[in-house]
Design a protein around this motif. Structure first.
Motif, PDB file in Angstrom:
ATOM      1  N   LEU A 169      62.330  65.021  27.463  1.00 46.23           N
ATOM      2  CA  LEU A 169      62.072  64.912  28.901  1.00 46.23           C
ATOM      3  C   LEU A 169      61.140  63.750  29.087  1.00 46.23           C
ATOM      4  O   LEU A 169      60.064  63.721  28.484  1.00 46.23           O
ATOM      5  CB  LEU A 169      61.299  66.141  29.387  1.00 46.23           C
ATOM      6  CG  LEU A 169      61.970  67.410  29.787  1.00 46.23           C
ATOM      7  CD1 LEU A 169      60.904  68.393  30.196  1.00 46.23           C
ATOM      8  CD2 LEU A 169      62.914  67.182  30.923  1.00 46.23           C
ATOM      9  N   GLU A 170      61.515  62.806  29.952  1.00 42.03           N
ATOM     10  CA  GLU A 170      60.568  61.741  30.245  1.00 42.03           C
ATOM     11  C   GLU A 170      60.013  62.003  31.625  1.00 42.03           C
ATOM     12  O   GLU A 170      60.779  62.278  32.555  1.00 42.03           O
ATOM     13  CB  GLU A 170      61.278  60.380  30.204  1.00 42.03           C
ATOM     14  CG  GLU A 170      60.562  59.400  29.316  1.00 42.03           C
ATOM     15  CD  GLU A 170      61.112  58.004  29.392  1.00 42.03           C
ATOM     16  OE1 GLU A 170      62.321  57.852  29.161  1.00 42.03           O
ATOM     17  OE2 GLU A 170      60.340  57.091  29.680  1.00 42.03           O
ATOM     18  N   CYS A 195      56.371  61.526  27.373  1.00 40.74           N
ATOM     19  CA  CYS A 195      57.692  61.911  26.879  1.00 40.74           C
ATOM     20  C   CYS A 195      57.511  63.171  26.046  1.00 40.74           C
ATOM     21  O   CYS A 195      56.760  63.178  25.074  1.00 40.74           O
ATOM     22  CB  CYS A 195      58.309  60.799  26.055  1.00 40.74           C
ATOM     23  SG  CYS A 195      59.980  61.205  25.542  1.00 40.74           S
ATOM     24  N   PHE A 215      64.793  58.089  23.367  1.00 40.13           N
ATOM     25  CA  PHE A 215      63.552  58.366  24.077  1.00 40.13           C
ATOM     26  C   PHE A 215      62.386  57.785  23.305  1.00 40.13           C
ATOM     27  O   PHE A 215      62.458  57.637  22.089  1.00 40.13           O
ATOM     28  CB  PHE A 215      63.363  59.881  24.213  1.00 40.13           C
ATOM     29  CG  PHE A 215      64.254  60.477  25.252  1.00 40.13           C
ATOM     30  CD1 PHE A 215      65.528  60.878  24.938  1.00 40.13           C
ATOM     31  CD2 PHE A 215      63.805  60.598  26.552  1.00 40.13           C
ATOM     32  CE1 PHE A 215      66.347  61.407  25.906  1.00 40.13           C
ATOM     33  CE2 PHE A 215      64.621  61.136  27.528  1.00 40.13           C
ATOM     34  CZ  PHE A 215      65.898  61.538  27.202  1.00 40.13           C
ATOM     35  N   PRO A 216      61.282  57.473  23.998  1.00 33.55           N
ATOM     36  CA  PRO A 216      60.123  56.974  23.256  1.00 33.55           C
ATOM     37  C   PRO A 216      59.567  58.077  22.365  1.00 33.55           C
ATOM     38  O   PRO A 216      59.389  59.201  22.796  1.00 33.55           O
ATOM     39  CB  PRO A 216      59.108  56.607  24.346  1.00 33.55           C
ATOM     40  CG  PRO A 216      59.637  57.149  25.606  1.00 33.55           C
ATOM     41  CD  PRO A 216      61.055  57.511  25.437  1.00 33.55           C
ATOM     42  N   THR A 217      59.373  57.757  21.107  1.00 34.87           N
ATOM     43  CA  THR A 217      58.791  58.732  20.181  1.00 34.87           C
ATOM     44  C   THR A 217      57.625  58.086  19.466  1.00 34.87           C
ATOM     45  O   THR A 217      57.452  56.874  19.503  1.00 34.87           O
ATOM     46  CB  THR A 217      59.797  59.174  19.107  1.00 34.87           C
ATOM     47  OG1 THR A 217      60.205  58.031  18.385  1.00 34.87           O
ATOM     48  CG2 THR A 217      60.984  59.861  19.701  1.00 34.87           C
ATOM     49  N   ARG A 218      56.852  58.933  18.788  1.00 34.37           N
ATOM     50  CA  ARG A 218      55.688  58.418  18.085  1.00 34.37           C
ATOM     51  C   ARG A 218      56.111  57.524  16.930  1.00 34.37           C
ATOM     52  O   ARG A 218      55.524  56.496  16.678  1.00 34.37           O
ATOM     53  CB  ARG A 218      54.871  59.599  17.540  1.00 34.37           C
ATOM     54  CG  ARG A 218      53.461  59.248  17.177  1.00 34.37           C
ATOM     55  CD  ARG A 218      52.776  60.455  16.587  1.00 34.37           C
ATOM     56  NE  ARG A 218      52.786  61.578  17.495  1.00 34.37           N
ATOM     57  CZ  ARG A 218      51.910  61.767  18.465  1.00 34.37           C
ATOM     58  NH1 ARG A 218      50.954  60.902  18.657  1.00 34.37           N
ATOM     59  NH2 ARG A 218      51.996  62.809  19.239  1.00 34.37           N
ATOM     60  N   VAL A 240      54.327  65.561  22.298  1.00 33.98           N
ATOM     61  CA  VAL A 240      54.173  64.787  23.532  1.00 33.98           C
ATOM     62  C   VAL A 240      53.591  63.438  23.194  1.00 33.98           C
ATOM     63  O   VAL A 240      52.660  63.344  22.410  1.00 33.98           O
ATOM     64  CB  VAL A 240      53.196  65.504  24.493  1.00 33.98           C
ATOM     65  CG1 VAL A 240      53.080  64.749  25.788  1.00 33.98           C
ATOM     66  CG2 VAL A 240      53.660  66.914  24.758  1.00 33.98           C
ATOM     67  N   ILE A 241      54.112  62.399  23.786  1.00 33.59           N
ATOM     68  CA  ILE A 241      53.447  61.110  23.630  1.00 33.59           C
ATOM     69  C   ILE A 241      53.314  60.445  24.997  1.00 33.59           C
ATOM     70  O   ILE A 241      54.067  60.713  25.910  1.00 33.59           O
ATOM     71  CB  ILE A 241      54.176  60.159  22.669  1.00 33.59           C
ATOM     72  CG1 ILE A 241      55.565  59.798  23.189  1.00 33.59           C
ATOM     73  CG2 ILE A 241      54.309  60.745  21.298  1.00 33.59           C
ATOM     74  CD1 ILE A 241      56.101  58.600  22.474  1.00 33.59           C
TER      75      ILE A 241
END
Lengths: 351, 341
Positions: free
Chosen positions: B193-194, B176, A217-220, B166-167
């Motif tokens: 969760l996206e 996300c 998943f996209p993360t910081r 959260v980003i």
């Protein structure tokens, strides 16, 4: 032991790999320690089969014991070349609240399934066993009004209680409605549908559908994803391409997953869209959709698709047609002009 | 009173020739003397009267009126100094306040500058600090104050999003969310969760296990307006599941003498087999966790060959112990009490 049982055991022995034989027989537990020690696993498969047949005669084992062994082979032995394709099904519309459907207990399910199936078809042999990973394995040998259950062509069903997923192999179209009915009644759902996912390895389609592989998943702060080592051809190219390559890898992993991916063998897209090519007027002018089937095949389809994206062959962001495979857990899609995405039509008509 | 003393003309003793003439005249004519005397006296009287008139403008009356004026002015002069003092004091106070405010504005401005450079620093961690013009003590204090406001803002943002990580994705069109689970101070799985934000808020991808009712939680939530109505119940379910799973793992690791007969994927049912030490009898204990947002059972049931055992006081106590403490801890207590092997 009668002839059919003998043949069953012989066929089973052909399928078991020699190196797995000892552990499999051990798990089966129908041989005494002495008998197990008496088997010389360096002999040929044929010789071992004869020896085993003799031991089974000695122990007066019946067909139900042999089917136990078969079930162990199917379920416990990893990487066992399966009988064929596994198909995924999904139970729909749980009755009552979420709690009701999730509170179906194992013993309850076992009793209900057996009784419902026996009501639908009299001559049937059902064996149910639960595994440590919460999978319920069901072996069904079908008979009909006149003949006894045929153990040579059993159907295997794997269901994970508290999920709506059922995986089936070796099911004929005649048997399908009976199985569907029995499943629906014993699990407190109202319907069952084809999940449009199939593959040779049960673990692969199970992992894909139940999201048990490593998803990205996209993360910081994205952790560096280890890519397979490629020989560094040119340092300058490497330096210039470092950032775009990392971005492509991240996009590819977000679409398909990180690490080891479930092994799918194919993806089929059935197109029912209008023909579109301006250079070919005759085809474009036709009213009916142009029926076409596109099939991607590979030993490990998801791995190859991910590599396409990370190496730049397929552009990122990955097209939803391809990323729908892991996202929706399907590998059969029907694409019509109405929706941009794949629709979930059924492959075979349901009852 | 006019004293007729030395009339110049009437001097018997000496005298000048005028006098002689006058004297002669007086000797000759006494009437003449008398006339001169009277004219001389009246002339003096007029002179005296004239002197007395001059003294009335510079005399007592005038002095009196001067005093009157002075007294009047003194009265009015007595009020003005205190009033002036008051006003002066007020002006002084206002001036100091103005100076204070000016100083505060200055500090705030430099704080903002410092804070902007700090925020930039966090984004690109390679940049070096900019120099401050003021002396080191002042700049140190300012730096601390800036850091303080930064941390306060961060806490506030954390509160707003409820502690979830959260980003933004896809240039603000997506989100996300990462939900962490933990039990007993140990971090366990992370779930993601996206979500798409436009045109409506909806979940596009997730790695939440299928036995967690994400779909029904999403339907019951108000996620179009407040995303926490989805995230909070989801986090509850996930954390409770992680806690139950961890408890089962600990039971298997720490209590090898207790056999796990049955469990399920959601860890909402657990059947354990105990052995009672003295009689070596087996007790089957079923724990049902029907509330999936909690990690304690809602029902405990014992089954044993000895029908009376579940009703005995020790086992009733064990029952309530299992309802109130996590199972792995309860088993430890039960072992200590000697109720199970």
């Amino acid at each position: 032991m009668d002839e059919s049982t003998k043949r069953l055991l012989q066929r089973l022995m052909r399928r078991i790999q020699t190196q797995m034989l000892r552990t499999t027989l051990d798990k089966w537990g129908r041989l005494t320690g002495e008998q197990l020690r008496s088997m010389d696993f360096t002999l040929s498969k044929w010789a071992l089969t004869e020896k085993l047949l003799a031991i089974c005669e000695e122990n007066e084992l019946a067909v139900k014991h042999i089917t136990e062994l078969e079930m162990i082979c199917e379920s416990d032995v990893i990487d066992n070349p399966s009988q064929g394709m596994w198909y995924a099904f999904q139970l729909m519309d749980p009755e009552g609240t979420y709690y009701d459907a999730h509170s179906v207990e194992l013993t309850q399910f076992k009793e209900q399934f057996k009784s419902h199936l026996r009501e639908l078809i009299r001559h049937v042999s059902v064996k149910i066993k639960k595994h440590t990973d919460e999978a319920v394995w069901i072996r069904i040998a079908w008979g009909d009004t006149f003949s006894r259950p045929n153990h040579m062509k059993p159907t295997y069903v794997v269901h994970y209680l508290q999920t709506p997923y059922v995986f089936v192999t070796s099911l004929t179209s005649k048997q399908k409605p009976l199985l569907s009915q029995a499943l629906v009644l014993s699990t407190r759902y109202q319907a069952i549908k084809d999940a449009n996912l199939s593959g040779r390895k049960l673990t692969a389609i199970r992992d894909l559908l139940m999201r048990q592989y490593h998803q990205v998943f996209p993360t910081r702060y994205p952790a560096p994803i280890a890519e397979n080592d490629q020989t560094v051809s040119n340092q300058h190219i490497e330096r210039e391409q470092a950032e775009p390559a990392a971005n492509r890898l991240q996009a590819a992993c977000e679409a398909f997953g990180g690490g080891v991916l479930p092994q799918l063998q194919s993806a089929v897209y059935k197109l029912e869209t209008k023909f579109r090519d301006h250079s070919n007027k005759t085809m474009t002018e036709r009213e009916e959709p142009f029926k076409c089937v596109v099939k991607f095949a590979s030993t490990n389809l998801l791995e190859s698709l991910r590599h396409c994206a990370s190496s730049g062959i397929a552009s990122t962001p990955v097209t939803p047609l391809l990323s729908s495979i892991p996202l929706k857990g399907k590998n059969y899609f029907v694409i019509t002009d109405n929706g941009p995405g794949p629709s979930s039509q059924m492959r075979q008509p349901q009852n | 009173m006019v004293v007729l003393k030395s009339l110049p003309g009437v001097d018997s003793g000496g005298g000048a020739t005028n006098d002689d003439a006058a004297a002669a005249k007086i000797q000759k004519n006494p009437q003449f003397v008398l006339d001169v005397f009277i004219s001389e006296a009246t002339q003096n009287k007029e002179k005296d009267l004239r002197i007395m008139d001059g003294a009335s403008t510079k005399g007592v009356l005038s002095h009196l009126s001067l005093l009157e004026v002075q007294a009047r002015s003194r009265k009015s002069e007595r009020q003005q100094p205190s009033r002036v003092k008051e006003l002066k004091a007020k002006a002084e106070a206002l001036r100091t306040q103005r100076d204070q405010l000016k100083a505060e504005i200055e500090t705030h401005k430099s704080l903002q500058k410092l804070r902007a450079s700090m925020d930039k620093q966090c984004a690109h961690e390679e940049e070096e600090d900019e120099e401050m013009a003021e002396d080191s003590e002042n700049s140190e204090l300012l730096r601390l104050m800036a850091r303080h406001t930064q941390l306060k803002d961060l806490l506030h943002a954390h509160d707003i999003i409820g502690g979830y990580s959260v980003i933004k994705t896809r240039q603000g069109k997506g989100l996300c969310v990462s939900v962490t689970t933990a039990y007993n101070g140990v971090y366990l799985e992370n779930y993601n969760l996206e979500m798409d934000l436009k045109p409506t808020v909806r979940i596009s991808r997730d790695n939440i296990p299928p036995f967690i009712p994400l779909k029904s939680l999403a339907e019951q939530s108000n996620m179009q307006t407040d995303i926490r109505t989805l995230l909070d119940p989801l986090s509850q379910h996930l954390n409770a599941f992680a806690a139950r799973k961890q408890q089962l793992k600990l039971v298997k690791e720490l209590h090898k003498s207790v056999k796990v007969m049955e469990s399920n994927a959601l860890c909402s049912l657990l059947v354990l087999m105990f052995t009672v030490p003295r009689e070596k009898m087996a007790v089957l204990c079923s724990l049902e966790y029907t509330d999936h947002t909690r990690c304690l059972p809602t029902r405990v049931h014992f089954e044993c060959e000895d029908q009376g055992l579940p009703d005995s006081p020790e086992w009733k106590k064990n029952g309530s112990l299992l309802m109130e403490t996590p199972v792995h801890k309860a088993l430890k207590t039960m072992k200590k009490m000697g109720d199970i092997v």
